[in-house]
Motif scaffolding. Structure first.
Motif, mmCIF file in Angstrom:
data_model
loop_
_atom_site.group_PDB
_atom_site.id
_atom_site.type_symbol
_atom_site.label_atom_id
_atom_site.label_comp_id
_atom_site.label_asym_id
_atom_site.label_seq_id
_atom_site.Cartn_x
_atom_site.Cartn_y
_atom_site.Cartn_z
ATOM 1 N N LYS A 267 -16.408 0.562 -8.276
ATOM 2 C CA LYS A 267 -16.324 -0.137 -6.993
ATOM 3 C C LYS A 267 -17.168 0.615 -5.967
ATOM 4 O O LYS A 267 -16.767 1.656 -5.444
ATOM 5 C CB LYS A 267 -14.871 -0.216 -6.537
ATOM 6 C CG LYS A 267 -13.993 -1.048 -7.462
ATOM 7 C CD LYS A 267 -12.574 -1.118 -6.941
ATOM 8 C CE LYS A 267 -11.698 -1.958 -7.856
ATOM 9 N NZ LYS A 267 -10.293 -2.041 -7.365
ATOM 10 N N GLU A 268 -18.336 0.084 -5.696
ATOM 11 C CA GLU A 268 -19.286 0.771 -4.822
ATOM 12 C C GLU A 268 -18.721 0.983 -3.419
ATOM 13 O O GLU A 268 -19.022 1.989 -2.763
ATOM 14 C CB GLU A 268 -20.591 -0.020 -4.755
ATOM 15 C CG GLU A 268 -21.726 0.735 -4.122
ATOM 16 C CD GLU A 268 -23.068 0.050 -4.300
ATOM 17 O OE1 GLU A 268 -24.025 0.473 -3.634
ATOM 18 O OE2 GLU A 268 -23.157 -0.907 -5.100
ATOM 19 N N GLU A 269 -17.878 0.054 -2.954
ATOM 20 C CA GLU A 269 -17.322 0.158 -1.607
ATOM 21 C C GLU A 269 -16.356 1.336 -1.474
ATOM 22 O O GLU A 269 -16.024 1.753 -0.347
ATOM 23 C CB GLU A 269 -16.617 -1.142 -1.214
ATOM 24 C CG GLU A 269 -15.394 -1.501 -2.038
ATOM 25 C CD GLU A 269 -15.721 -2.272 -3.312
ATOM 26 O OE1 GLU A 269 -14.787 -2.798 -3.929
ATOM 27 O OE2 GLU A 269 -16.928 -2.325 -3.681
ATOM 28 N N GLU A 270 -15.912 1.894 -2.597
ATOM 29 C CA GLU A 270 -14.985 3.025 -2.565
ATOM 30 C C GLU A 270 -15.679 4.371 -2.773
ATOM 31 O O GLU A 270 -15.009 5.406 -2.842
ATOM 32 C CB GLU A 270 -13.904 2.836 -3.633
ATOM 33 C CG GLU A 270 -13.011 1.624 -3.389
ATOM 34 C CD GLU A 270 -11.930 1.474 -4.443
ATOM 35 O OE1 GLU A 270 -11.868 2.331 -5.362
ATOM 36 O OE2 GLU A 270 -11.151 0.508 -4.365
ATOM 37 N N LEU A 271 -16.988 4.355 -2.862
ATOM 38 C CA LEU A 271 -17.726 5.598 -3.074
ATOM 39 C C LEU A 271 -17.671 6.484 -1.834
ATOM 40 O O LEU A 271 -17.568 5.984 -0.706
ATOM 41 C CB LEU A 271 -19.185 5.297 -3.420
ATOM 42 C CG LEU A 271 -19.434 4.684 -4.797
ATOM 43 C CD1 LEU A 271 -20.899 4.298 -4.961
ATOM 44 C CD2 LEU A 271 -19.025 5.644 -5.918
ATOM 45 N N PRO A 272 -17.733 7.806 -2.008
ATOM 46 C CA PRO A 272 -17.664 8.737 -0.863
ATOM 47 C C PRO A 272 -18.876 8.610 0.057
ATOM 48 O O PRO A 272 -19.856 7.915 -0.248
ATOM 49 C CB PRO A 272 -17.635 10.113 -1.543
ATOM 50 C CG PRO A 272 -17.251 9.860 -2.954
ATOM 51 C CD PRO A 272 -17.789 8.510 -3.297
ATOM 52 N N GLU A 273 -18.798 9.325 1.149
ATOM 53 C CA GLU A 273 -19.869 9.335 2.149
ATOM 54 C C GLU A 273 -21.130 9.996 1.577
ATOM 55 O O GLU A 273 -21.057 10.924 0.777
ATOM 56 C CB GLU A 273 -19.396 10.103 3.381
ATOM 57 C CG GLU A 273 -20.330 10.080 4.562
ATOM 58 C CD GLU A 273 -19.774 10.847 5.752
ATOM 59 O OE1 GLU A 273 -20.540 11.076 6.713
ATOM 60 O OE2 GLU A 273 -18.585 11.232 5.711
ATOM 61 N N PRO B 186 -17.103 11.311 -6.664
ATOM 62 C CA PRO B 186 -16.570 9.950 -6.785
ATOM 63 C C PRO B 186 -15.480 9.868 -7.852
ATOM 64 O O PRO B 186 -15.556 10.526 -8.881
ATOM 65 C CB PRO B 186 -17.796 9.129 -7.208
ATOM 66 C CG PRO B 186 -18.979 9.968 -6.818
ATOM 67 C CD PRO B 186 -18.529 11.382 -6.983
ATOM 68 N N LYS B 187 -14.441 9.047 -7.592
ATOM 69 C CA LYS B 187 -13.387 8.843 -8.578
ATOM 70 C C LYS B 187 -13.920 8.029 -9.753
ATOM 71 O O LYS B 187 -13.543 8.241 -10.905
ATOM 72 C CB LYS B 187 -12.197 8.150 -7.926
ATOM 73 C CG LYS B 187 -11.497 9.001 -6.881
ATOM 74 C CD LYS B 187 -10.299 8.271 -6.288
ATOM 75 C CE LYS B 187 -9.604 9.146 -5.243
ATOM 76 N NZ LYS B 187 -8.442 8.437 -4.630
#
Length: 313
Positions: free
Chosen positions: A85-91, A80-81
């Motif tokens: 922002k939880e919606e931008e977390l990887p799969e 993760p970057k």
């Protein structure tokens, strides 16, 4: 030095072992084959801390040990970057659910023993070293890992735990949940460990190293910071007490300063100013002394001393 990246789990290509194998050359004060340290970095089972990886491996190399960094499976397929922002977390990684990591740690020990001759490793002197979540992994392997692996269990010679979660009944500090990132990391750590973001106490205790301590464990070295606001230092204190009461050799160092995730706590690897602490930095020196007591070193110096004592008698 021989550096190599090896696969450790066919189900997860991200699960790898990085080798830091010292070159073979004549050594006066040591036996020809070297002990090896397997390092499990922390990161809340959501990521893997870099400063708990290669810098620690190189530090162990400086002590004369081969080192291996296990990048075990974590809950995300990619790093993760950030966790703001939880919606931008990887799969989500479907192959990362605990206790997958225990099998990967066992595979690591088996791989090192398999290549012991090639890598010049003393296969009877394998040490596990874990930080934070990686410390929970190591402590889990030492305690209930034997029940999971049965006859496939490989017992290490010793273990080292740095600010590790070793007692699941000890409550988290409120500071841990004071930030968005802290709450998010905890949420996905739970998902990795329990397949739910809201585990019950019964589920927590099912993977609790503390209640699974047994007398056949190897010697354990623990260190923690009293100011740790992520993993309560009571984890180390109560775990050390349980080990002592069970008859497992233990050494505990509780430092007044330092923060969670400080790793080597030195100026070379510190990623922020508060990761440097002159007190915590001493844990590696203390570990080096402790390991000399634990490991069997058939050194020339030892042999000469024994021969001299024999002549005196």
């Amino acid at each position: 030095m021989k550096t190599e990246i090896l696969s450790i789990d066919q189900k997860d290509e991200k699960a790898i072992l990085k080798t830091y194998i010292l070159d073979d050359y004549p050594k006066y004060y040591q036996q020809q084959k070297r002990p090896a340290v397997v390092i499990c970095p922390g990161g809340g089972y959501a990521t893997l801390a870099r400063k708990e990886s290669e810098p620690v491996a190189l530090k162990m190399n400086g002590m004369g040990y081969h080192a291996f960094v296990l990048q075990y499976s974590v809950i995300f397929k990619e790093k993760p970057k950030n966790f703001e922002k939880e919606e931008e977390l990887p799969e989500i990684n479907p192959n990362a659910y605990f206790p997958t990591q225990i099998y990967q740690l066992r595979n690591t020990l088996a791989l090192i023993r398999e290549h012991a001759e090639e890598w010049n490793v003393d296969k009877d002197q394998l040490i596990l070293l874990g930080f934070s979540a990686g410390g929970h992994l190591v402590a889990s392997y030492l305690t209930f890992g034997k029940d999971i692996l049965a006859e496939n269990y490989i017992k290490p010679k010793a273990a080292v735990l740095g600010y590790a979660r070793t007692n699941m009944a000890v409550p988290d500090w409120k500071e841990k949940f004071a930030t968005v990132s802290g709450r998010t990391v905890t949420k996905y750590k739970y998902l990795c460990q329990f397949k739910t973001t809201e585990p019950t106490m019964e589920q927590r205790l099912a993977i609790d190293p503390y209640i699974n301590v047994h007398k056949d464990m190897p010697p354990v070295f623990l260190w923690h910071s009293a100011k740790d606001t992520s993993v309560n230092a009571l984890c180390a204190i109560t775990f050390a007490q349980k080990l002592f009461e069970t008859g497992v050799p233990v050494e505990l160092h509780l430092f007044a300063g330092g923060v969670h995730g400080c790793a080597l706590a030195d100026k070379v690897s510190a990623s922020t100013a508060n990761h440097y602490d002159e007190g915590c930095e001493q844990w590696t020196n203390l570990l080096q002394i402790w390991l000399k007591r634990i490991l069997v070193e058939n050194s020339r110096e030892k042999k000469e001393k024994e021969e001299q004592q024999g002549k005196v008698k």
